[in-house]
Design an enzyme around this catalytic site. Structure first.
Site, mmCIF file in Angstrom:
data_model
loop_
_atom_site.group_PDB
_atom_site.id
_atom_site.type_symbol
_atom_site.label_atom_id
_atom_site.label_comp_id
_atom_site.label_asym_id
_atom_site.label_seq_id
_atom_site.Cartn_x
_atom_site.Cartn_y
_atom_site.Cartn_z
ATOM 1 N N TYR A 183 57.290 -1.238 49.261
ATOM 2 C CA TYR A 183 56.703 -1.518 47.951
ATOM 3 C C TYR A 183 56.305 -2.986 47.824
ATOM 4 O O TYR A 183 55.244 -3.298 47.276
ATOM 5 C CB TYR A 183 57.680 -1.127 46.829
HETATM 6 C C1 COA Z 1 60.933 4.635 51.968
HETATM 7 C C2 COA Z 1 60.221 5.505 52.973
HETATM 8 C C3 COA Z 1 59.389 6.537 52.251
HETATM 9 C C4 COA Z 1 59.289 4.605 53.787
HETATM 10 O O1 COA Z 1 58.603 5.367 54.766
HETATM 11 P P1 COA Z 1 58.600 4.920 56.324
HETATM 12 O O2 COA Z 1 57.595 5.756 56.991
HETATM 13 O O3 COA Z 1 60.004 4.967 56.831
HETATM 14 O O4 COA Z 1 58.207 3.380 56.257
HETATM 15 P P2 COA Z 1 56.798 2.634 56.265
HETATM 16 O O5 COA Z 1 55.628 3.534 56.131
HETATM 17 O O6 COA Z 1 56.922 1.522 55.310
HETATM 18 O O7 COA Z 1 56.798 2.104 57.708
HETATM 19 C C5 COA Z 1 57.404 0.868 58.017
HETATM 20 C C6 COA Z 1 57.860 0.846 59.431
HETATM 21 O O8 COA Z 1 56.940 1.511 60.281
HETATM 22 C C7 COA Z 1 56.432 0.590 61.246
HETATM 23 N N1 COA Z 1 55.011 0.897 61.363
HETATM 24 C C8 COA Z 1 54.048 0.614 60.460
HETATM 25 N N2 COA Z 1 52.857 1.079 60.912
HETATM 26 C C9 COA Z 1 53.094 1.705 62.083
HETATM 27 C C10 COA Z 1 52.296 2.378 63.012
HETATM 28 N N3 COA Z 1 50.980 2.523 62.808
HETATM 29 N N4 COA Z 1 52.878 2.889 64.104
HETATM 30 C C11 COA Z 1 54.207 2.738 64.316
HETATM 31 N N5 COA Z 1 55.022 2.098 63.464
HETATM 32 C C12 COA Z 1 54.465 1.573 62.361
HETATM 33 C C13 COA Z 1 56.693 -0.765 60.704
HETATM 34 O O9 COA Z 1 56.857 -1.677 61.748
HETATM 35 C C14 COA Z 1 57.969 -0.569 59.928
HETATM 36 O O10 COA Z 1 59.095 -0.572 60.773
HETATM 37 P P3 COA Z 1 60.462 -1.273 60.296
HETATM 38 O O11 COA Z 1 60.766 -0.813 58.888
HETATM 39 O O12 COA Z 1 61.429 -0.800 61.298
HETATM 40 O O13 COA Z 1 60.170 -2.730 60.325
HETATM 41 C C15 COA Z 1 61.212 6.213 53.923
HETATM 42 O O14 COA Z 1 61.864 5.261 54.704
HETATM 43 C C16 COA Z 1 62.223 7.069 53.195
HETATM 44 O O15 COA Z 1 61.961 8.228 52.904
HETATM 45 N N6 COA Z 1 63.403 6.493 52.902
HETATM 46 C C17 COA Z 1 64.498 7.213 52.271
HETATM 47 C C18 COA Z 1 64.119 7.769 50.927
HETATM 48 C C19 COA Z 1 63.629 6.709 49.986
HETATM 49 O O16 COA Z 1 64.197 5.628 49.907
HETATM 50 N N7 COA Z 1 62.563 7.054 49.249
HETATM 51 C C20 COA Z 1 62.010 6.208 48.266
HETATM 52 C C21 COA Z 1 62.891 6.281 47.069
HETATM 53 S S1 COA Z 1 62.078 5.617 45.699
#
Ligand code: COA
Length: 200
Positions: A170
């Site tokens: 975010y």
């Molecule tokens: C929060 C959430 C939705 C984020 O989704 P995500 O896919 O894990 O994260 P992002 O899309 O931000 O990706 C970020 C990571 O992907 C990596 N990344 C970004 N683009 C990429 C790509 N093209 N290829 C590979 N990796 C990539 C980044 O380096 C980063 O890695 P890091 O966090 O280890 O540094 C997910 O982690 C989740 O469901 N968490 C638990 C539930 C939650 O908290 N939901 C929100 C509640 S409001």
């Protein structure tokens, strides 16, 4: 391979248990939480401006010989889900946020400016085995593409030092504080309400 798709209300109804399983695993909620949320997620599909997107593992669909069209994709394993809708005054979430803003001393003009036209990003979850690959960001971008609202608002649990992937995502996307350490009625956890202007 992972593909992003839009879900229609009927897709969501058909895939509700898969979507809720992603939600429960991502949030590490106890099993059974799905049952409490199912009717609410379905009710949300009828709200104005509702849109949902999903990340699906399409390797199984592409392996199948029955044609990997939309039907095959909407049946493939789900690894992420996000949805939201247009905020409105009769919604509990808006009423809670407005009460919080008033308590923090915001005046009516500020509240109207923020709350008159916004998309509520209600749910965003990536299954733990698919996190950290950029899928969360891809889903949020797809969900917020081409919206007519002026703002997007969301709530997320407060975490010490903002040290989790949700907060990093975010902040990276430019969400700023609307209310911090807010307690929604009936929930003992502190939440942050974050927002930003649209388009992203
Ligand atoms: C929060 C959430 C939705 C984020 O989704 P995500 O896919 O894990 O994260 P992002 O899309 O931000 O990706 C970020 C990571 O992907 C990596 N990344 C970004 N683009 C990429 C790509 N093209 N290829 C590979 N990796 C990539 C980044 O380096 C980063 O890695 P890091 O966090 O280890 O540094 C997910 O982690 C989740 O469901 N968490 C638990 C539930 C939650 O908290 N939901 C929100 C509640 S409001």
């Amino acid at each position: 391979m992972t593909t992003l798709i839009d879900l229609s209300p009927s897709d969501m109804a058909h895939r509700l248990s898969d979507a809720l399983a992603v939600y429960v695993d991502a949030m590490r909620y106890p099993r059974g939480t799905e049952d409490q949320r199912a009717s609410m997620w379905l009710e949300h599909t009828r709200r104005r401006g509702w849109k949902a997107v999903a990340a699906i593992d399409d390797s199984a669909a592409l392996d199948g010989n029955d044609g990997a069209g939309t039907g095959a994709l909407t049946a493939a394993p789900m690894v992420g889900v996000a949805y939201g809708y247009c905020g409105a005054p009769d919604q509990w979430w808006q009423q809670q946020v407005v009460a919080g803003l008033r308590r923090n001393g915001a005046d009516q003009a500020d509240i109207a400016n923020l709350m008159t036209s916004y998309f509520e990003l209600t749910e965003l979850h990536i299954h733990p085995r698919a996190q950290g690959r950029g899928l969360g960001e891809a889903l949020i971008r797809r969900l917020l593409d081409n919206r007519g609202e002026q703002h997007v608002l969301l709530s997320t649990p407060e975490i010490n030092g903002e040290a989790n992937r949700a907060w990093r995502l975010y902040r990276r996307l430019g969400f700023t504080d609307v209310i911090r350490s807010y307690y929604f009625a009936g929930d003992p956890r502190a939440f942050a309400i974050l927002g930003r202007s649209l388009p992203l």
